[in-house]
Design an enzyme around this catalytic site. Sequence first.
Site, short mmCIF file in Angstrom:
data_model
loop_
_atom_site.label_atom_id
_atom_site.label_comp_id
_atom_site.label_asym_id
_atom_site.label_seq_id
_atom_site.Cartn_x
_atom_site.Cartn_y
_atom_site.Cartn_z
N THR A 20 -71.88 64.63 62.17
CA THR A 20 -71.35 63.60 61.29
C THR A 20 -72.44 62.63 60.86
O THR A 20 -73.13 62.06 61.69
CB THR A 20 -70.23 62.80 62.00
OG1 THR A 20 -69.32 63.72 62.60
CG2 THR A 20 -69.49 61.91 61.03
N MET A 64 -70.93 63.50 66.19
CA MET A 64 -69.94 63.40 67.26
C MET A 64 -70.25 64.40 68.36
O MET A 64 -70.84 65.44 68.12
CB MET A 64 -68.54 63.74 66.70
CG MET A 64 -67.90 62.65 65.89
SD MET A 64 -66.17 63.05 65.52
CE MET A 64 -66.35 64.35 64.32
#
Length: 346
Positions: free
Chosen positions: A165, A284
């Site tokens: 991310t 993440m």
Amino acid sequence: MTKKKVLVVDDSAFMRKMISDILHQSSNLSVIATARNGEDALKKIAEHLPDVVTLDIEMPIKDGITTLKEIMTTHPTPVVMLSSLTKAGADKTMEAMANGAVDFIAKPSGSISLDIEEISSKIIQKVEAASQVRVGSKPVRKKQEIGTLKPLKSTKSIVLIGSSTGGPSALQEVLSKLPKNFPAPIAIVQHMPKGFTKSLAERLNRLSEIDVKEVNHQEELKPGTAYIAQGGQHFLIEERHNKFIANVTDDLPVKGHKPSVNLLFNSAAELTQCVPVSVILTGMGSDGASGIEMLKRKHPRTIAISQSKESCIVYGMPQAAEKTGLVDYVVDISDISNVLTQKLMN
């Protein structure tokens, strides 16, 4: 805990309802409004001040990219784009990421995806993560003093990068600053579904002096080129006749990831004629942490770099890397290219 407020933006009433119903399954999220196009979205953002927005790329009146740019100018808010799996959709998604979108969700079967529930857990995970992100004003940090780093003189090296991310913009920041004569190949795993990594590679190639491409099975990895794992395929490296060769496989996901950073790092740990340089960027989870342990075990001279918390969109993967106790440099994203050039260029 107060639920995070979500605005769902899509020109399809069916998709607005389906996405809202999915997000209502989360105990951490509350859909406070929906919008049918970009103009409607901007009014609703000003009215409700959501914590996170899901934004369709293809919309009439005001499309997703235009709307995203205005959101970032008027009410900076974490945005998760919803995109089709077409080439045009992938190109626009990469443009959205470059313009401040935190993440994206690929609609499984076009603009109106009747099977959207099949990816409900992924939608919830991505929107929950995005709701925690701070966009807009960032804390002002004192310029890091990297100092003069001792280069790896006359040593064959390979750079290994893992990101998730926030990765597309982080990769742009790193790769666009490397010189054309960068002396090592760069192998990259960016968590991304099939159909999007080619557009990412093409965009980064246009913005960089080095060559950037999506990796092909059995191709030789050459200095001055960055190779991005194909979405939905693992990327491993083999050694053959003193050359680095890409091995693209369709094996099962590793801890939910395909491509997997750990798998790339583990394969590089088996190389004999080089010093690996690992870089963990924003993302993440913890993918890459056990791979660093394997690299350091097999190659004690491995250089491990992680992106600083302050410069990450999501401080998951770098934090996990740092918790191994094996990271040599924790560096702001703006300085990672500097560390790489100092270490690898005599």
